[in-house]
Design a protein around this motif. Structure first.
Motif, PDB file in Angstrom:
ATOM      1  N   MET A 136       0.844  -1.183   0.000  1.00  0.00           N
ATOM      2  CA  MET A 136       0.000   0.000   0.000  1.00  0.00           C
ATOM      3  C   MET A 136       0.879   1.233   0.000  1.00  0.00           C
ATOM      4  N   ILE A 137       0.573   2.218  -0.852  1.00  0.00           N
ATOM      5  CA  ILE A 137       1.251   3.507  -0.791  1.00  0.00           C
ATOM      6  C   ILE A 137       0.199   4.582  -0.588  1.00  0.00           C
ATOM      7  N   SER A 138       0.531   5.554   0.252  1.00  0.00           N
ATOM      8  CA  SER A 138      -0.417   6.602   0.627  1.00  0.00           C
ATOM      9  C   SER A 138       0.279   7.956   0.566  1.00  0.00           C
ATOM     10  N   ARG A 161       0.765   4.338 -18.602  1.00  0.00           N
ATOM     11  CA  ARG A 161       0.105   5.523 -18.058  1.00  0.00           C
ATOM     12  C   ARG A 161       0.475   5.688 -16.589  1.00  0.00           C
ATOM     13  N   CYS A 162       0.312   6.902 -16.082  1.00  0.00           N
ATOM     14  CA  CYS A 162       0.535   7.114 -14.645  1.00  0.00           C
ATOM     15  C   CYS A 162      -0.794   7.432 -13.976  1.00  0.00           C
ATOM     16  N   VAL A 163      -0.890   7.125 -12.684  1.00  0.00           N
ATOM     17  CA  VAL A 163      -2.106   7.388 -11.905  1.00  0.00           C
ATOM     18  C   VAL A 163      -1.772   8.349 -10.770  1.00  0.00           C
ATOM     19  N   TRP A 164      -2.721   9.240 -10.493  1.00  0.00           N
ATOM     20  CA  TRP A 164      -2.494  10.329  -9.551  1.00  0.00           C
ATOM     21  C   TRP A 164      -2.842   9.940  -8.117  1.00  0.00           C
ATOM     22  N   LEU A 180      -3.249   3.769  -2.929  1.00  0.00           N
ATOM     23  CA  LEU A 180      -3.596   2.580  -3.700  1.00  0.00           C
ATOM     24  C   LEU A 180      -2.957   1.374  -3.026  1.00  0.00           C
ATOM     25  N   SER A 181      -3.574   0.218  -3.230  1.00  0.00           N
ATOM     26  CA  SER A 181      -3.043  -1.027  -2.667  1.00  0.00           C
ATOM     27  C   SER A 181      -3.187  -2.128  -3.707  1.00  0.00           C
ATOM     28  N   PHE A 182      -2.297  -3.124  -3.620  1.00  0.00           N
ATOM     29  CA  PHE A 182      -2.371  -4.226  -4.562  1.00  0.00           C
ATOM     30  C   PHE A 182      -1.763  -5.487  -3.959  1.00  0.00           C
ATOM     31  N   HIS A 183      -2.194  -6.620  -4.509  1.00  0.00           N
ATOM     32  CA  HIS A 183      -1.691  -7.944  -4.144  1.00  0.00           C
ATOM     33  C   HIS A 183      -0.642  -8.310  -5.177  1.00  0.00           C
ATOM     34  N   LEU A 184       0.626  -8.305  -4.781  1.00  0.00           N
ATOM     35  CA  LEU A 184       1.738  -8.439  -5.715  1.00  0.00           C
ATOM     36  C   LEU A 184       1.646  -9.704  -6.556  1.00  0.00           C
ATOM     37  N   ARG A 199      -7.295  -7.379  -4.284  1.00  0.00           N
ATOM     38  CA  ARG A 199      -6.357  -7.556  -5.399  1.00  0.00           C
ATOM     39  C   ARG A 199      -5.789  -6.208  -5.834  1.00  0.00           C
ATOM     40  N   PHE A 200      -6.675  -5.248  -6.057  1.00  0.00           N
ATOM     41  CA  PHE A 200      -6.259  -3.884  -6.375  1.00  0.00           C
ATOM     42  C   PHE A 200      -7.364  -2.930  -5.988  1.00  0.00           C
ATOM     43  N   SER A 201      -6.961  -1.809  -5.407  1.00  0.00           N
ATOM     44  CA  SER A 201      -7.937  -0.760  -5.132  1.00  0.00           C
ATOM     45  C   SER A 201      -7.226   0.574  -5.011  1.00  0.00           C
ATOM     46  N   TYR A 202      -7.918   1.626  -5.377  1.00  0.00           N
ATOM     47  CA  TYR A 202      -7.478   2.976  -5.020  1.00  0.00           C
ATOM     48  C   TYR A 202      -8.455   3.508  -3.976  1.00  0.00           C
TER      49      TYR A 202
END
Length: 370
Positions: A105-107, A157-160, A174-178, A204-207
């Motif tokens: 997760m990065i915040s 693409r990049c996401v903000w 955003l968070s993700f399951h590697l 699995r993935f979410s923002y």
């Protein structure tokens, strides 16, 4: 160890494996540590795509904490648009044990938005990568990038990410399951045929609209089972979110499931304008799809003109114009003069003329060359 792998979406909307170029291969710590690399979009010639580094948190496949990294005031994403962070496994039991960082997760706590093109995760046991195309496909605020991080010069693409959404960006975190970012053929085929198994599978993935650095995203419990070698899901019903009880994407610390009728969705925010800086222009000679940018409800960035498509996108109004020339002389973009040309004898005092800003000028220009 081979470069970290993930997947991206090509121009036709197909999922394709994406290996990192040598310049972005992550370092691999030998001790009980994990290397995380944050790669921003835009490249060296894009204005204001960078900013303070985000906070990072890691968990294993059972949802046990591995470690966190909290940036200091001087921890910015540098002009090369890459930040390499080594996270000690200080939250394992016992401390400083080797562990597999399956959940990431990065915040972004800062109000200075950043646009993330890729995140690599690597230690001596596991490696993988998340690319911004996943967030783009799943509804996160996004923009094109010139940062060719792929081994074949692909530029995902990049996401903000933004702390306060004052510009309409819909995610702080955003968070993700590697494990699910790996480009296994069967897995990618499943995502293509049923995108809900990627975009409506919150563990699995979410923002997230508000998830703070100490927040905890949901995990698969029990851990998922896959066909073959990390292929498609054995049981899709255990993957897709329950539409009657969706996850609270506006949570700050501990997202829970809610009643769909009472759902609070703080990833939907009011937007003043989709233009990050009206004084900046991007001219791209690359295969950037300006038409897609302009027609997307979730794109956010800068006015951009494609010399390949001969199109200009006014990001403030999400309106396309042709490049002037070949008989087109009005309501077109003058590439040489870098201005939007209106029709003859337009009244500069007219409200519509002022709104569309014919005759506009720019203070800075980025040129995305081939």
């Amino acid at each position: 160890m081979a470069s970290a792998l993930g997947f991206a979406f090509d121009a036709a909307g197909l999922l394709v494996p994406l290996a990192l170029s040598d310049a972005f291969k992550p370092s691999v710590p030998s001790e009980a540590k994990t290397s995380v690399q944050i790669i921003l979009g835009g490249g060296k010639r894009t204005s204001t795509a960078g900013g303070p580094a985000p906070h990072i948190a890691l968990w294993d496949d059972d949802g046990n904490r591995i470690g966190q990294w909290h940036p200091g005031k001087k921890d910015k994403i540098d002009q090369n648009n890459v930040k390499n962070i080594v996270i000690e496994h200080s939250q394992t039991t016992p401390k400083y044990s080797q562990a597999d960082p399956y959940y990431v997760m990065i915040s972004q706590l800062s109000d200075d938005a950043i646009c993330v093109a890729g995140i690599t995760v690597a230690n001596s046991k596991i490696s993988g990568a998340f690319y911004g195309d996943t967030g783009y496909k799943c509804g996160q605020s996004w923009f094109a990038s010139e940062n060719r991080i792929g081994s074949d010069f692909q530029a995902p693409r990049c996401v903000w990410l933004d702390g306060n959404h004052d510009n309409g960006i819909n995610a702080r975190a955003l968070s993700f399951h590697l494990n699910d970012m790996q480009p296994n053929d069967d897995k990618l085929e499943q995502y293509y045929e049923n995108l809900d198994t990627l975009c409506k599978s919150t563990p699995r993935f979410s923002y997230w609209g508000n998830l703070l650095p100490d927040g905890i995203p949901p995990f698969f419990n029990p851990p998922l089972k896959y066909k073959g070698d990390n292929g498609a899901d054995v049981d899709v019903s255990k993957v897709i979110d329950d539409p009657k009880h969706p996850w609270d994407k506006g949570a700050y610390l501990h997202p829970g499931k809610t009643n769909a009728r009472r759902r609070r969705d703080d990833t939907t925010v009011a937007r003043r304008s989709a233009n990050h800086d009206i004084s900046h222009l991007i001219v791209t000679d690359q295969d950037t799809d300006v038409k897609e940018i302009c027609e997307s409800e979730t794109s956010y960035g800068w006015d951009i003109i494609s010399t390949q498509q001969n199109l200009f996108c006014d990001m403030e109004h999400k309106q396309l114009y042709p490049i002037c020339g070949n008989g087109i002389t009005t309501k077109c973009f003058d590439l040489e003069g870098k201005t939007l040309v209106g029709a003859p004898h337009l009244d500069a005092r007219d409200e519509e003329v002022q709104k569309l800003r014919f005759g506009r000028s720019y203070n800075t220009t980025s040129h995305w060359k081939m």
